[in-house]
Design an enzyme around this catalytic site. Sequence first.
Site, PDB file in Angstrom:
ATOM      1  N   LYS A 102      25.599   2.285  -4.682  1.00 31.86           N
ATOM      2  CA  LYS A 102      25.515   3.275  -3.843  1.00 31.86           C
ATOM      3  C   LYS A 102      25.894   4.779  -4.647  1.00 31.86           C
ATOM      4  O   LYS A 102      26.554   4.765  -5.420  1.00 31.86           O
ATOM      5  CB  LYS A 102      26.654   3.164  -2.755  1.00 31.86           C
ATOM      6  CG  LYS A 102      26.673   4.382  -1.760  1.00 31.86           C
ATOM      7  CD  LYS A 102      27.552   3.831  -0.510  1.00 31.86           C
ATOM      8  CE  LYS A 102      27.486   5.084   0.627  1.00 31.86           C
ATOM      9  NZ  LYS A 102      28.362   4.658   1.673  1.00 31.86           N
ATOM     10  N   SER A 160      26.594   4.429   6.416  1.00 31.63           N
ATOM     11  CA  SER A 160      25.875   5.110   5.283  1.00 31.63           C
ATOM     12  C   SER A 160      25.173   4.494   4.232  1.00 31.63           C
ATOM     13  O   SER A 160      24.426   4.944   3.653  1.00 31.63           O
ATOM     14  CB  SER A 160      26.826   6.227   5.032  1.00 31.63           C
ATOM     15  OG  SER A 160      27.834   5.724   4.155  1.00 31.63           O
ATOM     16  N   SER A 211      30.253   1.783   6.945  1.00 31.57           N
ATOM     17  CA  SER A 211      29.241   1.929   6.043  1.00 31.57           C
ATOM     18  C   SER A 211      28.797   0.740   5.154  1.00 31.57           C
ATOM     19  O   SER A 211      27.568   0.722   4.583  1.00 31.57           O
ATOM     20  CB  SER A 211      29.496   3.041   5.017  1.00 31.57           C
ATOM     21  OG  SER A 211      29.210   4.509   6.171  1.00 31.57           O
TER      22      SER A 211
END
Length: 487
Positions: free
Chosen positions: A91, A166, A190
Amino acid sequence: MLMNYRYQEYLNNMNLNELTIKEAADGLKNGKFTSVDLTEACLKRIKERNSELNAFITVCEKTALDEAKKADKIIADGNGKLLTGIPFAVKDAICTADVRSTGAAKILDNYVPSFEATVIKKIRKQGAVLVGKTNCDAFGHGASNENSMYGPVHNPHDLKKVAGGSSGGAAAALADNQCIFSIAEDTGGSIRQPASFCGVVGLRPSYGRNSRYGIMPMASSLDTVGPMAKTVEDVALLMEVMAGQDDLDATTVSDKVDCYLKELEKPINGMIVGVPKEYFEAEGMDKETKEIIEKQIDLLKSRGCKIKEVSLPYTKYAVATYYVLVPSEDSSNLARLDGIRYGVRADAKNLFDVYAKSRAQGFPEEVKRRILIGTYALSAGYYDAYYKKAQQVRTLIKNDFDKVFKQVDVLVVPTSPFPAFDIGSKSKDPMVLYLSDVFLSPAAIAGVPGLSVPAGKTANGLPVGVQIIGPRIGESEIMRIGHNLMK
Ligand code: GLN
């Protein structure tokens, strides 16, 4: 040995990028293919699909192939470890040394960290191959990946739908076989929610289990970093590498790291599974999702678990508490991004304008909203009414979990009240999106671990995840249940 059914599929032309970590590692060890083959297969898939899915912000084509060559040599010399030569994605809100890390916000568009997050260091020390940095809501703010300044991520199961957030890019890239595993961050859902929306496994570890060093901080008292993979077995394997105390993060805990892979094999027969009624009565709960989760509970019952209805009465305050605590910590953490110390500096005549313009241009709307809310909640006149009150409610929510885990081993609940929704359908009203965190924020507030495991699909072919929540440092128990459900 790679003797299971998927190996047969591979022999029948299954693509290398579709393998799990365990399968890929076995194949590498036994000389069936090289890390260069495996890495090329992932890079090819990324090339074919990134314009559609938008899962990657940065692709490390050249360095990945160099790393793969190095890994092949290590394996050939007989020094391979669990993750040597395995391609993975990270990420973009996690710092990777010498690889651009934007956090999906333009203020860090040109930011190349000189240091590595501890968990990534541990993974790369094993010789894993970094194929790229994945798209996400800016600094982790969101539940649909629509708050990225690099555009939304599309769900590989239906391109009109969100991938979740997210960490939408990490989940979509994995579900679409653009990498073998991915690493993401979960402050309030997330990892779990995008894993659920994309049909992969995602673990939010207990707070303090994995080092947060090098993660772009969102809400420091809730942030965690964890793995996403295609099986629970792979997640267990990754946790063996990632978990543990770190001198660079004083909030990491000294609890012993279990041999998670071995723990998976213990029987689930006799385990007590709690079913909290609050998680099945939420407003807007999708009927198909509810049925899929209930079937999972039946399955556990048929395999010898004892099912017990329990109550976590403060669940209904979790989202409100979360959205006071998180923006408060956010507003403080994001103050470091001022156009001076890191990233992009706007053209301006004086110092104030440097700050103001760099932040105005470099943050998306949602980040600005949270900075405003957080600054307000922390201000002298309102601190007691908002932040302090939220901290008090936080204790009540944590007490709920402490009490219930005296009666049950794990809780089994939906990860999300609904499957992936249409891009654009919830982004206009931030409140609507905040409410989608209803089953995710309680565990985050309490600091306990949660695992999302694929549980089935809706009639429209959208994945639905089941969430297993455990007591603090209960990773072994939740993974054991999750592993069993995937059998
Ligand atoms: N939906 C949550 C939020 O927007 C998820 C955040 C996270 O886990 N990074 O705050």
